[in-house]
Design a protein around this motif. Structure first.
Motif, PDB file in Angstrom:
ATOM      1  N   GLY A   1      30.830  37.247  40.193  1.00  0.00           N
ATOM      2  CA  GLY A   1      30.378  35.859  40.048  1.00  0.00           C
ATOM      3  C   GLY A   1      31.548  34.917  39.874  1.00  0.00           C
ATOM      4  N   ALA A   2      32.511  35.329  39.042  1.00  0.00           N
ATOM      5  CA  ALA A   2      33.676  34.482  38.772  1.00  0.00           C
ATOM      6  C   ALA A   2      34.488  34.266  40.042  1.00  0.00           C
ATOM      7  CB  ALA A   2      34.552  35.127  37.701  1.00  0.00           C
ATOM      8  N   LEU A   3      34.631  35.333  40.831  1.00  0.00           N
ATOM      9  CA  LEU A   3      35.383  35.221  42.085  1.00  0.00           C
ATOM     10  C   LEU A   3      34.746  34.219  43.024  1.00  0.00           C
ATOM     11  CD1 LEU A   3      36.259  38.901  43.072  1.00  0.00           C
ATOM     12  CD2 LEU A   3      37.821  37.087  42.452  1.00  0.00           C
TER      13      LEU A   3
ATOM     14  N   LEU B   1      44.526  35.202  39.412  1.00  0.00           N
ATOM     15  CA  LEU B   1      43.314  34.811  40.152  1.00  0.00           C
ATOM     16  C   LEU B   1      43.227  33.300  40.302  1.00  0.00           C
ATOM     17  CD1 LEU B   1      40.409  37.100  38.961  1.00  0.00           C
ATOM     18  CD2 LEU B   1      41.490  36.974  41.201  1.00  0.00           C
ATOM     19  N   LYS B   2      43.625  32.613  39.240  1.00  0.00           N
ATOM     20  CA  LYS B   2      43.598  31.145  39.300  1.00  0.00           C
ATOM     21  C   LYS B   2      44.531  30.643  40.389  1.00  0.00           C
ATOM     22  CE  LYS B   2      42.327  30.024  34.565  1.00  0.00           C
ATOM     23  NZ  LYS B   2      42.978  29.837  33.267  1.00  0.00           N
ATOM     24  N   GLU B   3      45.603  31.425  40.602  1.00  0.00           N
ATOM     25  CA  GLU B   3      46.574  31.018  41.621  1.00  0.00           C
ATOM     26  C   GLU B   3      46.165  31.496  43.020  1.00  0.00           C
ATOM     27  OE1 GLU B   3      50.251  31.465  38.464  1.00  0.00           O
ATOM     28  OE2 GLU B   3      50.232  32.699  40.272  1.00  0.00           O
ATOM     29  N   ALA B   4      45.014  32.215  43.051  1.00  0.00           N
ATOM     30  CA  ALA B   4      44.666  32.904  44.305  1.00  0.00           C
ATOM     31  C   ALA B   4      44.417  31.955  45.467  1.00  0.00           C
ATOM     32  CB  ALA B   4      43.475  33.825  44.107  1.00  0.00           C
TER      33      ALA B   4
ATOM     34  N   GLY C   1      36.005  30.610  44.421  1.00  0.00           N
ATOM     35  CA  GLY C   1      36.117  30.471  45.875  1.00  0.00           C
ATOM     36  C   GLY C   1      37.049  31.511  46.475  1.00  0.00           C
ATOM     37  N   VAL C   2      37.230  32.641  45.754  1.00  0.00           N
ATOM     38  CA  VAL C   2      38.112  33.705  46.255  1.00  0.00           C
ATOM     39  C   VAL C   2      37.304  34.605  47.196  1.00  0.00           C
ATOM     40  CG1 VAL C   2      39.530  35.679  45.614  1.00  0.00           C
ATOM     41  CG2 VAL C   2      39.467  33.678  44.150  1.00  0.00           C
TER      42      VAL C   2
END
Ligand SMILES: [Fe+2]
Ligand SMILES: [Fe+2]
Length: 270
Positions: A263-265, A190-193, A269-270
């Motif tokens: 919320g995390a997404l 996800l961090k790399e998303a 900014g995903v």
């Protein structure tokens, strides 16, 4: 073999070019996607090597998965070249490869075969939901051929996800990776998303069009446009369901975790 053929199933001549030609955001999105998809060949080779102990997986990766991903790239390229024929796609793609290929190697894979399958599921979640969003966006733009193309690609991506899920189950029966290990792959992915590959695609387009050095502020502006588009069209619930699935959580736990992930997404900014 791919289930559809872009040369037969998409009527490029039916595209209302004037309606979308000035849409620079659409041009950039589709061109970056075409670069990344067409380069799947390199990645398929790496994956086939990593799973060489499993001839069935290798056969699927090289005869179906790779062919379908490359077709996504070719179909998107054909769309871009039809609407924006003045753009030197080939030259920009060469620049993209210069930036992208050095980071596409075996070391970039997860440390175990089961965990790499989880990483692939997250990638397919990203592509499934992206094309779902683009399909809705194209429908609102009044561009049915693009909506159709995005729908075909979306269906393939969901199917890829199911295959990787099946292989994940098979490998994890041997590896017994716990939720913590699986979650760490999900978080890492996800961090790399909003990843390097998209930025490299943008950079290649920028440098080709402007013939000057990449301007990070221009990428920030594009990134903001992606965020605006996501707010309206991104299927968050679908993304969360697909992402959490490899954790095999109890339904009640999933219901508690889902709003947190949502919320995390948004923060990411995903
Ligand atoms: Fe794809
Ligand atoms: Fe895919």
């Amino acid at each position: 073999m791919p289930k559809w053929d872009y040369r037969k199933d998409i009527d490029y001549d039916a595209i209302d070019v004037e309606r979308i030609k000035e849409n620079d955001f659409l041009f950039t999105m589709l061109t970056i996607a075409s670069f990344i998809e067409i380069t799947s060949e390199t990645y398929a080779m790496n994956l086939a090597e990593y799973y060489r102990d499993n001839p069935e997986a290798v056969a699927w990766l090289t005869t179906t998965w790779e062919k379908e991903e490359v077709q996504h790239g070719k179909a998107l390229r054909a769309f871009v070249e039809h609407v924006w024929p003045e753009f030197p796609w080939e030259r920009a793609y060469e620049r993209f490869l210069q930036l992208y290929l050095p980071m596409c190697n075996l070391e970039a894979l997860q440390p175990s075969q089961a965990l790499e399958m989880v990483a692939r599921m997250i990638v397919e979640t990203g592509t499934s939901t992206l094309y779902r969003a683009l399909e809705s966006y194209a429908t609102d733009l009044g561009e049915p051929q693009l909506a159709k193309l995005c729908h075909f690609i979306y269906r393939d991506e969901v199917n890829h996800y199911s295959y990787f899920d099946r292989y994940y189950k098979i490998y994890n029966e041997k590896e017994h990776r716990g939720r913590k290990a699986v979650l760490s792959v999900i978080v890492q992915r996800l961090k790399e998303a909003d990843g390097e590959d998209i930025k490299m695609g943008f950079q290649a387009i920028y440098e080709t069009r402007h013939d000057r050095k990449f301007d990070p502020e221009a990428f920030e502006a594009f990134h903001k446009q992606v965020g605006d588009m996501a707010k309206k069209y991104y299927p968050y619930s679908m993304a969360i369901k697909m992402m959490l699935h490899p954790l095999r959580m109890h339904k009640a736990v999933e219901a508690t975790v889902t709003p947190v992930v949502r919320g995390a997404l948004k923060v990411l900014g995903v």
